[in-house]
Design an enzyme around this catalytic site. Structure first.
Site, PDB file in Angstrom:
ATOM      1  N   ASP A 169      -3.434  43.536 -24.922  1.00 39.14           N
ATOM      2  CA  ASP A 169      -5.108  42.147 -24.473  1.00 39.14           C
ATOM      3  C   ASP A 169      -4.660  41.243 -25.859  1.00 39.14           C
ATOM      4  O   ASP A 169      -4.363  41.196 -27.160  1.00 39.14           O
ATOM      5  CB  ASP A 169      -6.009  43.120 -25.077  1.00 39.14           C
ATOM      6  CG  ASP A 169      -7.255  42.494 -23.978  1.00 39.14           C
ATOM      7  OD1 ASP A 169      -7.706  41.573 -24.836  1.00 39.14           O
ATOM      8  OD2 ASP A 169      -7.686  42.510 -23.311  1.00 39.14           O
ATOM      9  N   ASN A 177      -9.858  29.432 -24.830  1.00 36.09           N
ATOM     10  CA  ASN A 177     -10.807  28.911 -22.878  1.00 36.09           C
ATOM     11  C   ASN A 177     -11.854  27.921 -23.596  1.00 36.09           C
ATOM     12  O   ASN A 177     -12.042  26.801 -22.622  1.00 36.09           O
ATOM     13  CB  ASN A 177     -11.253  29.765 -22.085  1.00 36.09           C
ATOM     14  CG  ASN A 177      -9.977  30.025 -21.679  1.00 36.09           C
ATOM     15  OD1 ASN A 177      -9.085  29.346 -21.170  1.00 36.09           O
ATOM     16  ND2 ASN A 177     -10.083  31.414 -21.048  1.00 36.09           N
ATOM     17  N   HIS A 182     -10.040  25.740 -19.514  1.00 27.96           N
ATOM     18  CA  HIS A 182      -9.482  27.196 -19.397  1.00 27.96           C
ATOM     19  C   HIS A 182      -7.241  26.384 -18.773  1.00 27.96           C
ATOM     20  O   HIS A 182      -7.048  27.390 -18.245  1.00 27.96           O
ATOM     21  CB  HIS A 182     -10.167  27.031 -17.419  1.00 27.96           C
ATOM     22  CG  HIS A 182     -11.083  27.989 -18.025  1.00 27.96           C
ATOM     23  ND1 HIS A 182     -10.947  28.900 -18.167  1.00 27.96           N
ATOM     24  CD2 HIS A 182     -12.579  27.563 -18.161  1.00 27.96           C
ATOM     25  CE1 HIS A 182     -12.102  29.719 -18.686  1.00 27.96           C
ATOM     26  NE2 HIS A 182     -13.756  28.495 -18.498  1.00 27.96           N
ATOM     27  N   ASP A 186      -5.711  28.672 -18.708  1.00 29.98           N
ATOM     28  CA  ASP A 186      -4.035  29.639 -17.819  1.00 29.98           C
ATOM     29  C   ASP A 186      -2.458  29.502 -18.177  1.00 29.98           C
ATOM     30  O   ASP A 186      -1.876  30.311 -17.716  1.00 29.98           O
ATOM     31  CB  ASP A 186      -4.232  27.909 -16.208  1.00 29.98           C
ATOM     32  CG  ASP A 186      -5.707  29.389 -16.084  1.00 29.98           C
ATOM     33  OD1 ASP A 186      -5.753  30.350 -16.540  1.00 29.98           O
ATOM     34  OD2 ASP A 186      -5.911  28.506 -14.476  1.00 29.98           O
ATOM     35  N   GLU A 212      -7.119  38.175 -18.985  1.00 27.89           N
ATOM     36  CA  GLU A 212      -5.709  38.521 -20.100  1.00 27.89           C
ATOM     37  C   GLU A 212      -5.336  39.786 -20.867  1.00 27.89           C
ATOM     38  O   GLU A 212      -4.670  39.231 -21.548  1.00 27.89           O
ATOM     39  CB  GLU A 212      -6.315  37.558 -21.549  1.00 27.89           C
ATOM     40  CG  GLU A 212      -7.703  38.970 -22.538  1.00 27.89           C
ATOM     41  CD  GLU A 212      -9.273  38.347 -21.789  1.00 27.89           C
ATOM     42  OE1 GLU A 212      -9.767  38.955 -23.083  1.00 27.89           O
ATOM     43  OE2 GLU A 212      -9.261  38.094 -20.750  1.00 27.89           O
TER      44      GLU A 212
END
Length: 292
Positions: A169, A177, A182, A186, A212
């Site tokens: 994770d 973010n 975002h 990404d 994530e």
């Protein structure tokens, strides 16, 4: 593509093979329903040509069993029969067959129906594959992970093999973010996916489990091997910043590993890795649990 011909008649199998040989497909045969089920499970053909009238187990019963098997029920079936009775055709189509060819075969009709069935199968395979891919990272998605883990667990249980998995994770991903947007987030996900993938063996598989979070399945791998790999992944990810546009971001992740030798069933394998992932986060992130 691979075609399975199921017919108790040696002559009928030979004729079907001869008619389809110019198409260039791999053709395998079975002369009984029971043999056919074993061959289908082992080879997973792209198309099945199935005789209706066979001793012992009829073609209709073979079809019923194939359609009940979640691993085989998407294989298209064309029934073969010397009878042109509408009732037989209705039964076969209701059981899930996609077509019906009457013996003796017309060469051009048989080839045309087989080509049509294989085109449909090819399109189904494309759609199925796309449904299993995460479009952002191009890794397998959660559905693909569940299917692969179930397959590898069954294989490990059957052959008494070790199986391990890793959950990862990204640490503090929400801050990325929130601070950079975002689009940057990404791109971070794409680069993390690439870095993690680069460290795996060909036999391993990595997936974007969600958000994530990533998951890796490690066949024939003990827990110590999974821990060592997780440590390499952790170091490889945090070693260099992730560059996105003008930004250079230090990205780390926390890892949890588990093995089938410490679990009674498939669900425990995942739960164990998940608990250890949270142990790693509680220990300060950017680390692996358990420690070797």
């Amino acid at each position: 593509m691979r075609i399975l011909i199921i017919d108790d008649s040696t002559d009928a199998r030979a004729v079907a093979q001869a008619r389809l040989a110019p198409e260039g497909h791999e053709i395998v045969c079975a002369d009984t329903g029971l043999k056919a089920l074993d061959v289908a499970a082992t080879l997973e053909p792209d198309l099945i040509l199935l005789d209706v009238d066979m001793p012992g187990m009829s073609g209709f019963e073979v079809c019923r069993r194939l359609k009940r098997d979640e691993n085989l029920n998407m294989i298209p079936i064309i029934f073969l029969s010397g009878s042109g009775e509408a009732g037989d055709k209705v039964i076969g189509l209701d059981l899930g067959a996609i077509d019906y060819v009457t013996k003796p075969f017309d060469t051009f009709e048989l080839r045309a129906r087989v080509r049509a069935a294989l085109r449909t199968k090819h399109l189904q395979d494309i759609l199925r594959d796309k449904a299993m891919i995460d479009p952002l990272t191009e890794l397998g998605n959660r559905r693909a992970f569940d299917d692969r883990l179930s397959l590898e667990w069954s294989r490990a249980m059957r052959y008494n093999l070790q199986l391990s998995m890793i959950l990862a994770d990204i640490d503090m991903f929400k801050r990325i973010n929130d601070q950079f947007g975002h689009q940057v987030g990404d791109e971070v996900l794409r680069q993390v996916a690439s870095r993690l993938s680069a460290c795996l063996r060909d036999c391993d598989a990595i997936f974007r489990y969600g958000g994530e979070e990533f998951a890796a399945i490690l066949p024939e791998t003990p827990l110590d091997g999974a821990i060592d790999l997780a440590k390499r992944l952790c170091a490889h990810l945090g070693d260099k910043p992730v560059k996105v546009n003008k930004h250079e971001l230090k990205v780390t992740a926390s890892f949890g590993a588990s093995s089938n030798l410490e679990c009674d069933d498939l669900s425990q394998l995942f739960v164990c890795a998940d608990h250890r992932l949270y142990d790693a986060k509680a220990a300060g992130r950017n680390c692996v649990r358990p420690e070797s």
